[in-house]
Scaffold this active site. Sequence first.
Site, PDB file in Angstrom:
ATOM      1  N   SER A   1     -19.032   2.243 -61.765  1.00  0.00           N
ATOM      2  CA  SER A   1     -18.384   1.033 -60.567  1.00  0.00           C
ATOM      3  C   SER A   1     -20.308   1.098 -60.502  1.00  0.00           C
ATOM      4  O   SER A   1     -20.898   2.223 -60.660  1.00  0.00           O
ATOM      5  CB  SER A   1     -17.521   0.969 -59.680  1.00  0.00           C
ATOM      6  OG  SER A   1     -18.971   1.669 -58.672  1.00  0.00           O
ATOM      7  N   LYS A   2     -20.928   0.331 -60.103  1.00  0.00           N
ATOM      8  CA  LYS A   2     -21.754   0.032 -59.036  1.00  0.00           C
ATOM      9  C   LYS A   2     -23.061   1.206 -57.967  1.00  0.00           C
ATOM     10  O   LYS A   2     -23.862   1.547 -57.603  1.00  0.00           O
ATOM     11  CB  LYS A   2     -22.344  -1.291 -58.511  1.00  0.00           C
ATOM     12  CG  LYS A   2     -22.423  -2.352 -58.997  1.00  0.00           C
ATOM     13  CD  LYS A   2     -23.554  -3.818 -57.893  1.00  0.00           C
ATOM     14  CE  LYS A   2     -22.852  -4.676 -59.057  1.00  0.00           C
ATOM     15  NZ  LYS A   2     -22.207  -5.882 -58.287  1.00  0.00           N
TER      16      LYS A   2
END
Length: 467
Positions: free
Chosen positions: A236-237
């Site tokens: 994820s980010k």
Amino acid sequence: MRTRFAPSPTGYLHIGGARTALYSWLHARKHGGRFVLRIEDTDLERSTAESVNAILEGMTWLGLEYDEGPFYQTDRFARYKEVIQQLMDKGLAYRCYCTREELDAMREEAMKRKEKPRYDGRCRMRNESREGVEPVIRFKNPTDGVVVVDDLIKGKVVFQNRELDDLIIARSDGTPTYNLTVVVDDWDMGITHVIRGDDHLNNTPRQINLLQALGAELPIYAHVPMILGEDGKRLSKRHGAVSVMQYREEGYLPEALLNYLVRLGWSCGDQEIFSIDEMIEKFDVSDVGGAASTFNPEKLLWLNQQYIIAAEPSVIAHHLSIHLGKLGIDPCDGPDIMDVVMAQKERAQTLVEMAQISEFIYRDFENYDEAAAKKHLRPVAQAPLEQMREALAAVEDWRPEVLHQLVKDVAEALDVKMGKVAQPLRVAVVGRAASPGIDVTLHLVGKDATLRRIDKALDFIRQRAAN
Ligand code: GLU
């Protein structure tokens, strides 16, 4: 052979999606098949035109050209309705009038029995409508037997039909649900190989049952494992860039990203670097590993550098111009950009970095790197710099060979090593202690800027001596 990539346009094209797209694309290319792009935009609240554009842009940048599409599911509502009606007509689907309260009670009871909440199919029998309830439509899932998914990556996965309940295929407003639209599309589009993320594996038995009810031929499935961050959590980010376009922004070459993605979960001996043609030749989706893979940004960076070094300089020049432009530099106001590429291509891991370390070629810098100035712009450097300035001012033929000889001559005249002349000169002209060879550096900076910057460095040294 027909494969497809079917993103939902609810965000950018991310690394995981790009890898799935790549695998589908390679599979089609390898077998002379066709690759279809389908935009699954039926979730009207979460789908955006912006996201569609981001996906298309990402595919184009990566060079994953599609043979058909993009098809939009929102253009196909009439067709979904028709299929839902077909299932109704054949008695394979039914209206469900259960109220929210009824469904909640069903769920609570299942929980009490410590069972997985599932719809018990009570409306299969109940034919009368109810005042005030807009019915949904459910598919009559077989109640016994098994569904075997013979997955190219996961192997045989067996699902019990009694674990699957009667899936809603149309909401109460009549709109079709995800599993129905995917099934109709895969069927209509003649998809032979469904290659997708393994987060969809649990949908597969439901989709197979639906396909069978429709009398459709089943595709072959390949469920690609997830990508994890280095901490073992789903990528994820938090783990850095996950959007494909962010890699373009950060100065990666699309071929390097593809090469990285193809190797993520697949290998072919010890080979690390694959041209697109080699990928097509050697990749086989059934050789993809069944376990999740870990995303390693350093490895991607390393690969990017290998690609920058090996690429056609004109290709790098094209990318570099874009990144120089972003720094507000017009690459036409400077030396031949091919010379810049040749000088810098082994010195940068990304094209952004290449643009940054090339800035000095195009414009004067504000400040010296402190450590470099401290070490090299000292009073001892004054004489070499003054002599260099005089010699350089007289040069008419501003070529690297001539400049190289000049630095050598000055060093000999002063009876010092070349570095004693070249390093102060470099810091004077570049502002830092690192740059390509001094002859190439001076050549790229040009005569006027070189002389102007030497004057500035001499002032700096004098001031420093005075303080
Ligand atoms: N639209 C789905 C997604 O983006 C993919 C569906 C599929 O590949 O079957 O997750």
